[in-house]
Write a protein that holds these residues in place. Structure first.
Motif, PDB file in Angstrom:
ATOM      1  N   THR A  94       7.644 -47.094  49.409  1.00 12.15           N
ATOM      2  CA  THR A  94       7.108 -46.511  50.639  1.00 12.15           C
ATOM      3  C   THR A  94       7.146 -47.508  51.779  1.00 12.15           C
ATOM      4  N   ARG A  95       6.757 -48.755  51.499  1.00  8.75           N
ATOM      5  CA  ARG A  95       6.778 -49.773  52.550  1.00  8.75           C
ATOM      6  C   ARG A  95       8.203 -50.059  53.032  1.00  8.75           C
ATOM      7  N   ARG A  96       9.117 -50.194  52.091  1.00 14.68           N
ATOM      8  CA  ARG A  96      10.489 -50.545  52.457  1.00 14.68           C
ATOM      9  C   ARG A  96      11.180 -49.407  53.195  1.00 14.68           C
ATOM     10  N   GLN A  97      10.881 -48.176  52.815  1.00 15.34           N
ATOM     11  CA  GLN A  97      11.512 -47.035  53.462  1.00 15.34           C
ATOM     12  C   GLN A  97      11.016 -46.846  54.889  1.00 15.34           C
ATOM     13  N   ALA A  98       9.771 -47.186  55.145  1.00 14.96           N
ATOM     14  CA  ALA A  98       9.149 -46.913  56.444  1.00 14.96           C
ATOM     15  C   ALA A  98       9.831 -47.672  57.570  1.00 14.96           C
ATOM     16  N   ILE A 137       1.385 -49.942  59.069  1.00 18.71           N
ATOM     17  CA  ILE A 137       0.146 -50.478  59.633  1.00 18.71           C
ATOM     18  C   ILE A 137      -0.858 -50.585  58.494  1.00 18.71           C
ATOM     19  N   ASP A 138      -1.304 -51.802  58.217  1.00 19.72           N
ATOM     20  CA  ASP A 138      -2.226 -52.033  57.122  1.00 19.72           C
ATOM     21  C   ASP A 138      -3.671 -51.805  57.559  1.00 19.72           C
ATOM     22  N   PHE A 139      -4.488 -51.396  56.592  1.00 17.39           N
ATOM     23  CA  PHE A 139      -5.940 -51.338  56.769  1.00 17.39           C
ATOM     24  C   PHE A 139      -6.558 -51.688  55.419  1.00 17.39           C
ATOM     25  N   PRO A 140      -7.848 -51.991  55.349  1.00 17.73           N
ATOM     26  CA  PRO A 140      -8.449 -52.369  54.066  1.00 17.73           C
ATOM     27  C   PRO A 140      -8.257 -51.273  53.007  1.00 17.73           C
ATOM     28  N   GLY A 141      -7.461 -51.589  51.975  1.00 20.47           N
ATOM     29  CA  GLY A 141      -7.250 -50.646  50.879  1.00 20.47           C
ATOM     30  C   GLY A 141      -6.005 -49.801  50.983  1.00 20.47           C
ATOM     31  N   GLY A 142      -5.185 -49.998  52.002  1.00 24.21           N
ATOM     32  CA  GLY A 142      -3.986 -49.179  52.090  1.00 24.21           C
ATOM     33  C   GLY A 142      -3.178 -49.446  53.349  1.00 24.21           C
ATOM     34  N   PHE A 143      -2.272 -48.525  53.653  1.00 24.44           N
ATOM     35  CA  PHE A 143      -1.446 -48.678  54.845  1.00 24.44           C
ATOM     36  C   PHE A 143      -0.894 -47.320  55.272  1.00 24.44           C
ATOM     37  N   ALA A 144      -0.533 -47.238  56.535  1.00 21.54           N
ATOM     38  CA  ALA A 144       0.171 -46.075  57.062  1.00 21.54           C
ATOM     39  C   ALA A 144       1.658 -46.388  57.075  1.00 21.54           C
ATOM     40  N   ALA A 145       2.468 -45.491  56.509  1.00 21.71           N
ATOM     41  CA  ALA A 145       3.921 -45.596  56.555  1.00 21.71           C
ATOM     42  C   ALA A 145       4.409 -44.609  57.612  1.00 21.71           C
ATOM     43  N   LEU A 146       5.097 -45.110  58.616  1.00 23.47           N
ATOM     44  CA  LEU A 146       5.461 -44.290  59.766  1.00 23.47           C
ATOM     45  C   LEU A 146       6.951 -44.419  60.075  1.00 23.47           C
ATOM     46  N   THR A 187      11.667 -41.722  63.770  1.00 25.68           N
ATOM     47  CA  THR A 187      12.949 -41.013  63.735  1.00 25.68           C
ATOM     48  C   THR A 187      12.814 -39.667  63.038  1.00 25.68           C
ATOM     49  N   TYR A 188      11.922 -39.604  62.043  1.00 19.53           N
ATOM     50  CA  TYR A 188      11.694 -38.357  61.298  1.00 19.53           C
ATOM     51  C   TYR A 188      10.215 -37.993  61.382  1.00 19.53           C
ATOM     52  N   ALA A 189       9.734 -37.813  62.594  1.00 21.45           N
ATOM     53  CA  ALA A 189       8.303 -37.637  62.832  1.00 21.45           C
ATOM     54  C   ALA A 189       7.738 -36.368  62.208  1.00 21.45           C
ATOM     55  N   LEU A 190       8.585 -35.375  61.937  1.00 21.68           N
ATOM     56  CA  LEU A 190       8.106 -34.108  61.384  1.00 21.68           C
ATOM     57  C   LEU A 190       8.103 -34.110  59.858  1.00 21.68           C
ATOM     58  N   SER A 191       8.540 -35.191  59.243  1.00 19.21           N
ATOM     59  CA  SER A 191       8.560 -35.300  57.789  1.00 19.21           C
ATOM     60  C   SER A 191       7.271 -35.938  57.291  1.00 19.21           C
ATOM     61  N   HIS A 192       6.488 -35.174  56.516  1.00 20.89           N
ATOM     62  CA  HIS A 192       5.250 -35.712  55.957  1.00 20.89           C
ATOM     63  C   HIS A 192       5.558 -36.850  54.985  1.00 20.89           C
ATOM     64  N   GLY A 193       6.698 -36.763  54.284  1.00 20.93           N
ATOM     65  CA  GLY A 193       7.059 -37.793  53.331  1.00 20.93           C
ATOM     66  C   GLY A 193       7.398 -39.117  53.967  1.00 20.93           C
ATOM     67  N   ASN A 194       7.656 -39.114  55.267  1.00 25.68           N
ATOM     68  CA  ASN A 194       7.982 -40.347  55.982  1.00 25.68           C
ATOM     69  C   ASN A 194       6.866 -40.800  56.905  1.00 25.68           C
ATOM     70  N   ASN A 195       5.829 -39.982  57.015  1.00 25.07           N
ATOM     71  CA  ASN A 195       4.700 -40.311  57.884  1.00 25.07           C
ATOM     72  C   ASN A 195       3.407 -39.909  57.180  1.00 25.07           C
ATOM     73  N   HIS A 196       2.782 -40.901  56.527  1.00 25.31           N
ATOM     74  CA  HIS A 196       1.563 -40.615  55.784  1.00 25.31           C
ATOM     75  C   HIS A 196       0.798 -41.906  55.547  1.00 25.31           C
ATOM     76  N   ARG A 219      16.744 -47.530  52.331  1.00 26.99           N
ATOM     77  CA  ARG A 219      15.989 -48.763  52.528  1.00 26.99           C
ATOM     78  C   ARG A 219      14.951 -48.985  51.439  1.00 26.99           C
ATOM     79  N   GLY A 220      14.604 -47.950  50.700  1.00 26.34           N
ATOM     80  CA  GLY A 220      13.446 -48.012  49.821  1.00 26.34           C
ATOM     81  C   GLY A 220      13.587 -48.900  48.606  1.00 26.34           C
ATOM     82  N   ALA A 221      14.800 -49.090  48.125  1.00 24.77           N
ATOM     83  CA  ALA A 221      15.035 -49.915  46.939  1.00 24.77           C
ATOM     84  C   ALA A 221      16.392 -50.588  47.063  1.00 24.77           C
ATOM     85  N   ASP A 222      16.608 -51.611  46.246  1.00 28.85           N
ATOM     86  CA  ASP A 222      17.898 -52.303  46.275  1.00 28.85           C
ATOM     87  C   ASP A 222      19.034 -51.400  45.812  1.00 28.85           C
TER      88      ASP A 222
END
Length: 257
Positions: free
Chosen positions: A21-25, A29-38, A41-50, A158-161
């Motif tokens: 998720t991090r590599r694909q994003a 944006i990190d926060f205590p206990g997690g992060f937002a993956a944004l 380019t694909y703003a309407l995709s929930h799988g790319n913005n969560h 981008r998500g994996a090698d």
């Protein structure tokens, strides 16, 4: 219901998903206990913005954090793979208007298939079948949403090698079924994702060909843990179970329009 597996294997799967998720994003944006993956380019995709909660976080503060992190978007999506964290966050998120669903993590435990038959393709070969399938599954969404859901596959590189798009073809060379395969040879982990069959080729065995090929490729890459995801309430989980996959954990998905 889940099947017993080693804690280390389940943790490895969750680390794999978090890293992917991090590599694909496009940005995180990190926060205590997690992060937002944004990904703008694909703003309407929930799988790319969560938001992904992969550690200890403040359940009561989570809805407000999500609103702040995703303020520029029309949707809200939160994934929580840890069951204790998910249980702690259910009440605050439901109170804030979220609906919850459960996505199973299923690991392959059977023998590696002897036959495959699918081959690796690139995005242009999948663009037509992907568009058809998205319109079939989501008949009420607009062209802009379909566009993002189709084209977002480019970001998965981008998500994996090692990211492969696999497809089974009919006798005329048309793509009949397809899936993604993500391989992390260093940890011995692979994920099979988005296994879909074109509407005109249902019940012809093409999905099995793609799945068997993915399993053979993962095995050849030295992966001892091969997993996929399936909605807990949908029929594919039973189809995967017949092919040697067992549930070993789950991810709670919280969504609010």
């Amino acid at each position: 219901m889940t099947t017993a597996t080693s804690d280390s294997e389940l943790r490895r799967i969750i680390r794999f998903m978090s890293a992917f998720t991090r590599r694909q994003a496009e940005r995180t944006i990190d926060f205590p206990g997690g992060f937002a993956a944004l990904d703008d380019t694909y703003a309407l995709s929930h799988g790319n913005n969560h938001v992904l909660v992969d550690g200890r976080t403040d359940p009561e503060a989570l809805p407000g954090r999500v609103d702040e992190l995703m303020a520029h978007l029309s949707h809200r999506t939160v994934y929580i793979p840890d069951p204790e964290a998910a249980q702690a966050c259910i009440t605050p998120l439901v109170r804030a208007g979220y609906e919850c669903s459960e996505v199973l993590l299923m690991v392959h435990t059977g023998p590696v298939p002897e036959l495959g038959g699918a081959r690796e393709v690139d995005l242009p070969a999948l663009r037509g079948p992907l568009t058809e399938s998205q319109r079939r599954f989501l008949p009420d969404v607009g062209d802009d949403v379909v566009h993002d859901l189709v084209e977002r596959r480019a970001a998965r590189r981008r998500g994996a090698d090692d990211v492969r798009f696999l497809a089974s073809h009919d006798e005329f060379g048309e793509v009949a079924s397809w899936a993604d395969l993500y391989i992390d040879a260093a940890s011995g982990t692979a994920q099979i994702e988005d296994l879909v069959t074109a509407g005109s080729h249902l019940r012809q065995g093409h999905a099995g060909v793609v799945l068997d090929t993915a399993l053979r490729m993962a095995d050849a890459a030295g992966c001892t843990t091969v997993f996929l995801t399936a909605l807990a309430t949908d029929w594919p989980r039973d189809w995967y179970a017949r092919r040697g996959f067992v549930p070993v954990g789950s991810v709670h998905c919280f969504e609010r329009p």
